[in-house]
Design an enzyme around this catalytic site. Structure first.
Site, PDB file in Angstrom:
ATOM      1  N   CYS A   1       0.893  -1.157   0.000  1.00 24.26           N
ATOM      2  CA  CYS A   1       0.000   0.000   0.000  1.00 24.26           C
ATOM      3  C   CYS A   1       0.930   1.206   0.000  1.00 24.26           C
ATOM      4  O   CYS A   1       1.501   1.537   1.034  1.00 24.26           O
ATOM      5  CB  CYS A   1      -0.906   0.004   1.226  1.00 24.26           C
TER       6      CYS A   1
ATOM      7  N   CYS B   1      -0.533   4.346   2.277  1.00 19.68           N
ATOM      8  CA  CYS B   1      -0.531   4.244   3.740  1.00 19.68           C
ATOM      9  C   CYS B   1      -0.087   2.842   4.105  1.00 19.68           C
ATOM     10  O   CYS B   1       1.065   2.494   3.872  1.00 19.68           O
ATOM     11  CB  CYS B   1      -1.880   4.631   4.337  1.00 19.68           C
ATOM     12  N   SER B   2      -0.977   2.027   4.654  1.00 25.12           N
ATOM     13  CA  SER B   2      -0.561   0.673   5.006  1.00 25.12           C
ATOM     14  C   SER B   2      -1.741  -0.285   4.977  1.00 25.12           C
ATOM     15  O   SER B   2      -1.864  -1.150   5.831  1.00 25.12           O
ATOM     16  CB  SER B   2       0.106   0.662   6.376  1.00 25.12           C
ATOM     17  N   CYS B   3      -2.646  -0.134   3.988  1.00 20.38           N
ATOM     18  CA  CYS B   3      -3.805  -1.015   3.859  1.00 20.38           C
ATOM     19  C   CYS B   3      -3.338  -2.469   3.797  1.00 20.38           C
ATOM     20  O   CYS B   3      -2.343  -2.780   3.146  1.00 20.38           O
ATOM     21  CB  CYS B   3      -4.598  -0.678   2.600  1.00 20.38           C
TER      22      CYS B   3
END
Lengths: 196, 122
Positions: A104, A107-109
């Site tokens: 991602c 962000c950090s999905c």
């Protein structure tokens, strides 16, 4: 470096934010706890490993999983509906011709329900910025050498879908039970930074 | 408000694109939140799938009471078209308003000599 979510200053900021939200009456402590419990309860890479082992053992399930993962998950007692709303899941299968890896970049999905909380390197700026640009080199640093003739797809989870990699079943595992197969599968294999 | 913005609304907007279509991302640089990554702006890709309709993240981030609900597509880009080099492919999930058909982009390509990737990749 600003690429990690795991530092203490961030945790402190989250706590302050929680306090402000509770003070202003937007949410109660109990509501927050119940959401977190619902999202994280049972969230573990063991879930992903169980899905993979079942897909290796049952060709029909594998086909249904790749076609529509959300509809297939209840067959193994799992779902993507643990959060505030059901998330779409797409499972992408590694083949002799193609390797898949997840990121991602914004962000950090991450499919927390199936893989548990994400590893800190997944949230690092280095991984997020480099894997879309030079995946072969990044994977080699993880110890995974993808042959030159095998193509690579990098799945950048930029919207509402979450992804999981279905690794290739290792050779010589024909005799193993589903439970034994599940033990072979690692979190990194489900992200695509390891073969299995 | 007659509609809930919290659930996907399949009838919210008809998909403009179908799997296999070539699309071009908008070459925008908004000063507010968007989910179109900078590295994929003004680039041409191929629609892999229509993933359903979702509230537009840009509107949600601005706390719009009724965010636009749009089809979201999985779009595949060749690394060469993103970075000017590389043999791999990168996919992104993109809201419909991030995309335009390549028919209009075809004219833009010939009229846009400043595209560094096209210039550098040969």
């Amino acid at each position: 470096m600003s690429g990690t979510h795991a530092g203490n200053p961030v945790a402190a900021r989250v706590r302050r934010l929680e306090e402000r939200l509770v003070e202003s009456g937007h949410v109660t402590d109990e509501e927050l706890d119940s959401i977190l419990t619902r999202v994280l309860d049972g969230a573990s890479p063991l879930n992903g490993a169980r899905i993979v082992a079942h897909a290796w053992s049952d060709a029909g399930f594998r086909e249904r999983l790749l076609a529509d993962a959300n509809r297939a998950l209840p067959e193994v007692g799992l779902s993507m509906a643990g959060g505030l709303q059901e998330q779409r899941l797409k499972v992408v299968a590694n083949t002799p011709e193609r390797h898949n890896v997840l990121v991602c970049t914004l962000c950090s999905c991450y499919p927390v329900a199936l893989l548990g909380p994400s590893p800190s390197w997944y949230k690092s700026e280095a991984y997020r910025s480099r894997v879309v640009r030079e995946p072969r080199a990044v994977l080699a640093e993880f110890g995974l050498d993808v042959p030159a003739e095998r193509e690579i797809t990098v799945w950048d989870s930029s919207a509402e879908s979450r992804y999981m990699v279905l690794p290739r079943r290792p050779e010589g595992t024909e005799e193993l039970s589903e439970e034994q197969l599940a033990e072979l599968v690692t979190r990194e294999g489900l992200i695509g930074t390891a073969a299995v | 408000m007659s509609e809930s913005a919290e659930q996907p609304q399949p009838s919210a907007a008809a998909p403009h694109f179908a799997p296999g279509d070539r699309v071009r991302t908008r070459a925008v640089d908004p000063d507010r939140h968007t989910r179109l990554p900078a590295y994929a702006r003004g680039r041409t890709g191929r629609v892999l799938a229509v993933t359903g309709c979702w509230p537009l993240a840009d509107d949600v981030a601005q706390r719009c009471a009724e965010p636009r609900v749009e089809p979201v597509y999985t779009v595949a880009f060749a690394a060469r078209d993103l970075w000017g080099e590389g043999a791999h492919e990168v996919t992104l999930d993109l809201w419909q308003s991030y995309l335009e058909p390549t028919s209009s982009a075809g004219r833009a390509e010939t009229a846009d000599p400043s595209d560094p990737v096209e210039e550098a990749s040969t």
